[in-house]
Scaffold this motif. Structure first.
Motif: not given
Length: 191
Positions: A74-77, A144-149
């Motif tokens: 999965s890619v969470l933006y 919670t970050g600034t890059e894709p999880l």
């Protein structure tokens, strides 16, 4: 006020672990209606940002039998709706006694989990870390970050997904940004 959209370059061989031919399932903000606590912020972001992509996932099309393991990526933006971080819809498994494993490939975030009895827990995602979701727990990834999880996941192939239970009230807890940091608060829909 909306922030400019940041472009991301993603290595899809890393993301899928499968191939560039594996199709993805995409979830835009419009498919997340009712998931965020602040309906006004949701409506504004939907209008201002033209229905942004929140997350997508890739998985193999394998037989859904008890002897098989379904897996994918999965890619969470990154982003927020109001002060609530972007998240996946979250789900229980139809076969409630199903555990699941997530392995963080990149990015930062948390896994929010809760069972039908109301017990909840949260685990941090960081690259190289695995998170185990116990049987009977609904689970939701939160960036919670600034890059894709980006995370890899695996569970029994016949487990199914129950999104409806979460769609009615959501989770008991929310993860929001306060003073630049993630904070866990009670979900007002549960009061």
């Amino acid at each position: 006020m909306t922030q400019p959209v940041k472009a991301f370059t993603i290595d899809f061989d890393l993301v899928t672990g499968l191939s560039k031919k594996t199709p993805s399932t995409k979830r835009t903000l419009s498919s997340m209606k009712g998931m965020y606590a602040d309906q006004g912020a949701y409506d504004r972001k939907l209008q201002d940002d033209n229905d942004p992509l929140v997350y997508e996932f890739y998985e193999l099309d394998i037989p859904q039998t008890s002897g098989d393991i379904l897996f994918g990526t999965s890619v969470l933006y990154p982003g927020k709706v109001g002060n609530e971080y972007h998240m996946t819809k979250g789900h229980f498994h139809t076969i409630l006694e199903t555990g699941e494993v997530y392995y963080c490939l990149s990015g930062e975030g948390v896994m929010l989990m809760e069972n039908p009895e109301g017990d909840w827990q949260i685990e941090k995602f960081s690259p190289g870390q695995a998170v185990y979701v116990p049987p009977r727990y609904a689970h939701r990834s939160i960036n919670t970050g600034t890059e894709p999880l980006i995370s890899f996941y695996a569970f029994r192939a016949d487990a199914g997904h129950d999104y409806g239970t979460i769609e009615t009230k959501g989770y008991r807890k929310l993860v929001v940004e306060k003073e630049g940091q993630p904070e866990i608060i009670d979900n007002p829909k549960w009061n």
